[in-house]
Design an enzyme around this catalytic site. Structure first.
Site, PDB file in Angstrom:
ATOM      1  N   HIS A   1      -3.821  -4.898  -0.542  1.00  0.00           N
ATOM      2  CA  HIS A   1      -3.472  -5.610   0.746  1.00  0.00           C
ATOM      3  C   HIS A   1      -3.402  -6.865   0.886  1.00  0.00           C
ATOM      4  O   HIS A   1      -4.191  -7.471   1.046  1.00  0.00           O
ATOM      5  CB  HIS A   1      -4.169  -5.258   2.040  1.00  0.00           C
ATOM      6  CG  HIS A   1      -3.927  -3.386   2.303  1.00  0.00           C
ATOM      7  ND1 HIS A   1      -3.240  -3.011   3.078  1.00  0.00           N
ATOM      8  CD2 HIS A   1      -4.594  -2.507   1.909  1.00  0.00           C
ATOM      9  CE1 HIS A   1      -3.391  -1.870   3.157  1.00  0.00           C
ATOM     10  NE2 HIS A   1      -4.040  -1.356   2.304  1.00  0.00           N
TER      11      HIS A   1
ATOM     12  N   CYS B   1       0.881  -1.428   0.175  1.00  0.00           N
ATOM     13  CA  CYS B   1      -0.099  -0.114   0.012  1.00  0.00           C
ATOM     14  C   CYS B   1       0.968   1.306   0.192  1.00  0.00           C
ATOM     15  O   CYS B   1       1.401   1.690  -1.045  1.00  0.00           O
ATOM     16  CB  CYS B   1      -0.954  -0.157   1.036  1.00  0.00           C
ATOM     17  SG  CYS B   1      -2.513   0.988   0.899  1.00  0.00           S
TER      18      CYS B   1
ATOM     19  N   GLU C   1      -2.165  -8.908   2.990  1.00  0.00           N
ATOM     20  CA  GLU C   1      -2.379  -9.367   4.384  1.00  0.00           C
ATOM     21  C   GLU C   1      -4.032  -9.487   4.553  1.00  0.00           C
ATOM     22  O   GLU C   1      -4.473  -9.877   5.505  1.00  0.00           O
ATOM     23  CB  GLU C   1      -1.683  -8.552   5.488  1.00  0.00           C
ATOM     24  CG  GLU C   1      -2.089  -7.168   5.675  1.00  0.00           C
ATOM     25  CD  GLU C   1      -1.880  -6.161   4.712  1.00  0.00           C
ATOM     26  OE1 GLU C   1      -1.818  -6.493   3.732  1.00  0.00           O
ATOM     27  OE2 GLU C   1      -2.111  -5.042   5.189  1.00  0.00           O
TER      28      GLU C   1
END
Lengths: 217, 254
Positions: free
Chosen positions: A197, A89, A199
């Site tokens: 993202h 990001c 994650e």
């Protein structure tokens, strides 16, 4: 193997750490140490380096510069020793030449180009882009090995108003369609960055993080 | 366009426990928000929302632990709201693992708080939550404290003001419809969605899967939030998405 995740006061670090731990377990790298750290020395001596980032560009840059020796540690480990690097990001956006969010802020200059406000051609599309989008792979890359992309492929989670307008087309590995092509993933030599993202991107994300852990640029 | 409409289950959490019971099969502890979060993660929810309704300040610490434990196990986006009053509150939630925070009363009391939060943490993680009640045809007013306190503020004007100050997303709840299972207030949702450039989450009133279709198709919402229809197992996340897909709304099915 030790993976340093740089802690410079930008949120969402727990998710990144936990996602890497799970990716390591799932790829049988039980010995991998995921090291969330603000210590420049530990970053310089790590085997792989991750720079997460949530927030405003200038704020993130200031946070990173506020850590003594961190910029030098990145120059040594990533630029000189060519260790695998992943920006996420705003961490990815910091790889650019400059960020134009609210003010002009210098980036690392690893990926030539500016981080600019998204302006979807379709005026009904909202900015920020928040949500799940598919990816179009511009060229194959080891970090996307085994990951289904394209319209029928897996989805990645995006939350952003700005994107990296890369000058060298070769640096753009993947785009997403949001009223035009939006830069979703960049890579140059040992340096890679995801606008989305990983994650938070469930299946696609964990697969990409696993690929990063074994990546030999 | 390939960005997908999001389906967001919302859990009310009080003193670290889910309040409106969640009746999933296979759930070890229906009152544990982390267990519920894990179930929704596995079920393919696009995002999860925790609304902390803890009244006492002592109990408020529990939400940080809930968020932290959820973020350790669920790799999906998480929005947390309820009692967010200071920049320190936001910072703690983000550090615990929240991706976005939702601000309600504090935004009404001090609109500049939203500007400060957006400057500090970025527009993208600041959601402003609007509790709206209809007061005249095509007119809605902002309420606070769960719909008890009128503010005299016009909902559309407030939505616009919040976006100007940096709200990256608006959660629009119809207090008239909330809990009524008669569908979102489509006129309200569309009025706000068409007025502001940021994404809108429709909330309040879902009783059937058609309501979710209407929220996106007619209300122009980018995401639909629901609580009880999912918690009580009336419908699964997958049923909701399949239904939306069948009506031509792009959704994520992976």
């Amino acid at each position: 193997m030790r993976v340093a995740i740089i802690d410079y006061g930008s949120g969402n670090l727990r998710s990144a750490t936990k996602a890497f731990e799970r990716a390591a377990r799932e790829s049988g790298l039980d010995h991998a140490e995921i090291d969330l750290t603000d210590d420049a020395e530990r970053v310089a001596s790590a085997d792989r380096i991750v720079l997460p980032g949530v927030g405003a560009y200038a704020d993130c840059r200031a946070g990173l510069d506020g850590l003594p020796g961190m910029r030098e540690a990145l120059a040594e480990a990533v630029e000189k020793q060519a260790k695998p690097f992943l920006g996420i990001c705003v961490g990815m956006q910091l790889m650019a030449s400059r960020g134009l969010e609210k003010s002009v802020t210098q980036g690392f200059g690893w990926i030539k180009g500016d981080v600019v406000k998204m302006e979807p051609e379709d005026a009904t599309l909202k900015v920020p882009q928040i949500g799940w989008n598919t990816l179009t792979l511009a060229r194959p890359h080891p970090l996307f090995a085994g990951i289904e992309t394209g319209t029928d492929g897996l989805h990645a989670y995006f939350v952003h108003s700005y994107h990296l307008a890369a000058e060298r087309p070769d640096d753009v590995i993947a785009t997403s369609d949001y009223g035009g092509a939006v830069t979703a993933f960049v890579a140059h030599e040992n340096k890679a960055g995801a606008q989305f993202h990983p994650e938070k991107s469930q299946k696609l994300g964990l697969a990409l993080l696993s690929n990063f852990l074994t990546w030999k640029p | 366009m390939t960005l997908k409409a999001r389906v967001i289950p919302c859990l009310d959490v009080k003193d670290g426990r889910v309040v409106k019971g969640v009746s999933f099969v296979n759930l070890i502890d229906a009152g544990d928000p982390v267990d519920a979060a894990r179930a929704y993660d596995a079920a393919g929810a696009d995002e999860l929302c925790f609304l902390d309704i803890t009244a006492s300040s002592d109990g408020r610490e529990t939400i940080f632990d809930v968020v932290a434990r959820t973020a350790e196990q669920c790799f999906m986006p998480l929005t947390v709201g309820g009692g967010v009053r200071t920049l320190a509150d936001i910072r703690k939630l983000l550090l615990a693992g929240a991706d976005k925070v939702s601000i309600n009363s504090a935004a009404v009391r001090d609109p500049d708080f939203v500007a400060q939060a957006a400057d500090k943490f970025g527009d993208q993680c600041i959601v402003v939550s609007l509790d709206c009640k209809q007061t005249a045809p095509d007119t809605w007013e902002i309420f606070t404290h769960g719909g008890r306190n009128a503010t005299g503020i016009d909902a559309l004007d407030f939505a616009e003001a919040m976006v100007k100050r940096g709200a990256g997303e608006l959660l629009v709840t119809s207090m008239d419809r909330d809990g009524g299972k008669i569908g979102y207030d489509i006129a309200l949702t569309r009025a706000i969605a068409d007025r502001v450039p940021v994404p809108i989450i429709a909330s309040g009133g879902v009783g059937t899967l058609d309501h979710m279709v209407e929220g996106v198709r007619d209300g122009h919402a980018n995401a639909v939030l629901a609580a009880s229809i999912f918690h009580f197992g009336t419908y699964t996340i997958d049923e909701a998405k399949q239904h939306m897909a069948a009506h031509g709304i792009p959704v994520r099915l992976d």
